[in-house]
Design a protein around this motif. Structure first.
Motif: not given
Length: 298
Positions: A288-294
């Motif tokens: 989820i964090v990686s998707g938000a950062d992307a």
């Protein structure tokens, strides 16, 4: 990780089912052990009384009886192995079978031909699987033997001992069973039943004691004919009762240990399942964090 978590949950469920079964077997054995010990104690006075009667006849008469005389016309020896009908008793049956094998090896080394008799399905399956011929088998509910079963076994073994050589007669009879010492200790034991050895004879007279005088009616031979089969039957019944008490004690102890081991496994699987769950949650948060950062970078 989700697959690992599912596997651990399945293992926890199956171990819990086993734990319930182990606990039930422990409680059943615990409820029966008291009755088995009481039956063993109740049979003791009769065994002692008939032993004293046989001792009196053997001591105060010069009668030679087939059951008290050594046979020299054959080298065949009968061995009765008393094991259990069911498992879940730890090494109970295995220790009996090991003791029986040691006895067979010793008798064979002495140049004797061993004829096997088996009591209990564990002993029967052990010798059947190895292709060993059995002259007689009994499966009667080893944790609750009856006097009828003891009488049937005694009749068969007495018949083998008294039979002529050409009909398979034997010169000795040995019984391998478990001696009940206490709830923790049960020992494999070998008893030579025939030719008869009176183990509890009349106390020897002192220097100034007068030996009692006995009169046997109708004759010492007739008294021995009546007493000795009952004596052998009582001894065999005592062996079966001791074996039953030993089996129940061994099963209770084994099932208690199995229950404790199941609880340890459940705790281990629960911890591993929790670790797998935490790993799944951590991975989901990372995704989820990686998707938000992307999305923020775009």
């Amino acid at each position: 990780m989700a697959g690992s978590q599912r596997v651990y949950k399945q293992r926890i469920k199956s171990t819990q089912s086993l734990k319930k079964m182990f606990r039930a077997q422990e409680l059943i054995a615990a409820s029966r052990i008291g009755k088995a010990r009481a039956r063993t104690a109740a049979a003791t006075p009769y065994a002692r009384a008939i032993t004293r009667a046989v001792s009196a006849v053997a001591t105060h008469s010069s009668t030679q009886h087939p059951l008290t005389s050594e046979r020299t016309d054959t080298n065949r020896v009968a061995v009765l192995v008393v094991a259990s009908d069911r498992g879940m008793a730890g090494s109970y049956s295995a220790s009996i079978l090991r003791e029986a094998e040691r006895l067979v090896e010793r008798l064979t080394a002495e140049g004797k031909e061993v004829v096997l008799y088996a009591s209990g399905r564990r002993a029967i399956s052990y010798y059947t699987f190895r292709g060993r011929q059995l002259a007689g088998t009994w499966s009667y509910g080893s944790d609750a033997p009856t006097s009828d079963v003891a009488g049937e076994i005694a009749e068969t073994l007495l018949g083998a001992f008294l039979a002529p050589v050409d009909e398979g007669g034997v010169s000795e009879l040995h019984i391998v069973h478990t001696q009940f010492v206490n709830m923790v200790t049960q020992r494999p034991r070998v008893v030579r039943m025939l030719p008869l050895e009176v183990v509890e004879g009349v106390a020897p007279a002192g220097k100034h004691d007068v030996l009692p005088l006995y009169e046997f009616e109708p004759s010492p031979e007739a008294v021995l004919d009546a007493l000795l089969p009952r004596y052998v039957r009582s001894r065999i019944f005592s062996c079966l009762l001791e074996a039953a008490a030993s089996e129940l004690a061994a099963r209770q102890r084994a099932m208690h240990t199995a229950t404790d081991n199941a609880e340890d496994l459940i705790r281990t699987y629960t911890r591993l399942a929790n670790q797998a769950r935490q790993a799944d949650i951590t991975q989901e948060i990372s995704e989820i964090v990686s998707g938000a950062d992307a999305l923020a970078a775009s």
